[in-house]
Every structure is written in C-alpha cells, then in structure tokens.
Motif scaffolding. Structure first.
Motif, PDB file in Angstrom:
ATOM      1  N   ILE A   4      23.520 -12.410  14.948  1.00  0.00           N
ATOM      2  CA  ILE A   4      23.196 -13.069  16.214  1.00  0.00           C
ATOM      3  C   ILE A   4      22.511 -12.054  17.115  1.00  0.00           C
ATOM      4  O   ILE A   4      23.041 -10.975  17.375  1.00  0.00           O
ATOM      5  CB  ILE A   4      24.458 -13.633  16.895  1.00  0.00           C
ATOM      6  N   LYS A   5      21.312 -12.388  17.584  1.00  0.00           N
ATOM      7  CA  LYS A   5      20.550 -11.525  18.472  1.00  0.00           C
ATOM      8  C   LYS A   5      20.711 -12.019  19.902  1.00  0.00           C
ATOM      9  O   LYS A   5      20.664 -13.215  20.159  1.00  0.00           O
ATOM     10  CB  LYS A   5      19.074 -11.544  18.097  1.00  0.00           C
ATOM     11  N   HIS A   6      20.908 -11.080  20.818  1.00  0.00           N
ATOM     12  CA  HIS A   6      20.987 -11.414  22.238  1.00  0.00           C
ATOM     13  C   HIS A   6      19.718 -10.925  22.933  1.00  0.00           C
ATOM     14  O   HIS A   6      19.197  -9.862  22.617  1.00  0.00           O
ATOM     15  CB  HIS A   6      22.219 -10.769  22.875  1.00  0.00           C
ATOM     16  N   ILE A  17      17.408 -11.847  42.737  1.00  0.00           N
ATOM     17  CA  ILE A  17      17.397 -11.158  41.452  1.00  0.00           C
ATOM     18  C   ILE A  17      18.219 -12.022  40.514  1.00  0.00           C
ATOM     19  O   ILE A  17      19.339 -12.418  40.846  1.00  0.00           O
ATOM     20  CB  ILE A  17      17.983  -9.735  41.535  1.00  0.00           C
ATOM     21  N   GLN A  18      17.635 -12.353  39.369  1.00  0.00           N
ATOM     22  CA  GLN A  18      18.307 -13.213  38.404  1.00  0.00           C
ATOM     23  C   GLN A  18      18.428 -12.501  37.066  1.00  0.00           C
ATOM     24  O   GLN A  18      17.545 -11.732  36.690  1.00  0.00           O
ATOM     25  CB  GLN A  18      17.524 -14.496  38.171  1.00  0.00           C
ATOM     26  N   MET A  19      19.499 -12.781  36.365  1.00  0.00           N
ATOM     27  CA  MET A  19      19.693 -12.272  35.018  1.00  0.00           C
ATOM     28  C   MET A  19      20.076 -13.442  34.121  1.00  0.00           C
ATOM     29  O   MET A  19      20.907 -14.271  34.490  1.00  0.00           O
ATOM     30  CB  MET A  19      20.802 -11.229  34.958  1.00  0.00           C
ATOM     31  N   VAL A  20      19.446 -13.499  32.957  1.00  0.00           N
ATOM     32  CA  VAL A  20      19.772 -14.505  31.956  1.00  0.00           C
ATOM     33  C   VAL A  20      20.046 -13.779  30.649  1.00  0.00           C
ATOM     34  O   VAL A  20      19.275 -12.915  30.242  1.00  0.00           O
ATOM     35  CB  VAL A  20      18.620 -15.522  31.759  1.00  0.00           C
ATOM     36  N   ILE A  21      21.169 -14.124  30.024  1.00  0.00           N
ATOM     37  CA  ILE A  21      21.484 -13.623  28.686  1.00  0.00           C
ATOM     38  C   ILE A  21      21.498 -14.834  27.766  1.00  0.00           C
ATOM     39  O   ILE A  21      22.157 -15.835  28.045  1.00  0.00           O
ATOM     40  CB  ILE A  21      22.849 -12.909  28.634  1.00  0.00           C
ATOM     41  N   ALA A  22      20.753 -14.728  26.682  1.00  0.00           N
ATOM     42  CA  ALA A  22      20.695 -15.821  25.712  1.00  0.00           C
ATOM     43  C   ALA A  22      20.941 -15.238  24.327  1.00  0.00           C
ATOM     44  O   ALA A  22      20.730 -14.052  24.090  1.00  0.00           O
ATOM     45  CB  ALA A  22      19.339 -16.513  25.761  1.00  0.00           C
ATOM     46  N   LYS A  23      21.389 -16.097  23.435  1.00  0.00           N
ATOM     47  CA  LYS A  23      21.532 -15.672  22.047  1.00  0.00           C
ATOM     48  C   LYS A  23      20.647 -16.554  21.189  1.00  0.00           C
ATOM     49  O   LYS A  23      20.415 -17.727  21.488  1.00  0.00           O
ATOM     50  CB  LYS A  23      22.977 -15.723  21.578  1.00  0.00           C
ATOM     51  N   GLU A  24      20.135 -15.947  20.141  1.00  0.00           N
ATOM     52  CA  GLU A  24      19.307 -16.683  19.207  1.00  0.00           C
ATOM     53  C   GLU A  24      20.210 -17.220  18.112  1.00  0.00           C
ATOM     54  O   GLU A  24      21.007 -16.489  17.522  1.00  0.00           O
ATOM     55  CB  GLU A  24      18.244 -15.772  18.608  1.00  0.00           C
ATOM     56  N   TYR A  25      20.125 -18.503  17.876  1.00  0.00           N
ATOM     57  CA  TYR A  25      20.926 -19.122  16.829  1.00  0.00           C
ATOM     58  C   TYR A  25      20.089 -20.212  16.168  1.00  0.00           C
ATOM     59  O   TYR A  25      19.616 -21.120  16.864  1.00  0.00           O
ATOM     60  CB  TYR A  25      22.229 -19.704  17.395  1.00  0.00           C
TER      61      TYR A  25
END
Length: 69
Positions: A4-6, A17-25
C-alpha cells in the motif's frame, strides 16, 4: 500481498494550509486524512510583500501539527 502506497499533498495558500493523505489501493486513491487550518498568510504581508515573522511562525506551527497526523 500488495504494497500500500501513501501519498501526501500539502497546499499552502494565502488563507489556508491543507494536508491530504491518501492511499493507493487497486489503482485508486482513497483519502485517509484531510486537515485544514486557517492561517491568513496574506494578512501578514508588508508593503514589500514580505511575510511577517508572526505569520511565518504560525505556518511552521501548522506544518508541525500536520506532521503528527
């Protein structure tokens, strides 16, 4: 087992200021974390369009808080 890549993106704008963390699935991005803080960087500009030390410190504090997400 599939690795799983983040992916992390930080958007520094004039107000927020915004932060988004997503994972590739399975070839798709799934958002796992989203944070926004209102910093108002633009209000900290002087006549020569330089940021004040106060607003810079606010932005640094925000980014530090994001690092614990």
């Amino acid at each position: 087992m599939q690795e799983i890549k983040h992916i992390v993106a930080i958007d520094i704008g004039s107000n927020n200021i915004q932060m988004v963390i997503a994972k590739e699935y399975a070839g798709r991005l799934i958002i796992v974390e989203h944070q926004t803080q209102q910093i108002n960087l633009a209000l900290g500009l002087d006549d020569e369009r330089r940021l004040s030390s106060t607003v810079i410190e606010s932005a640094i504090t925000c980014l530090r808080e994001f690092s614990f997400a």
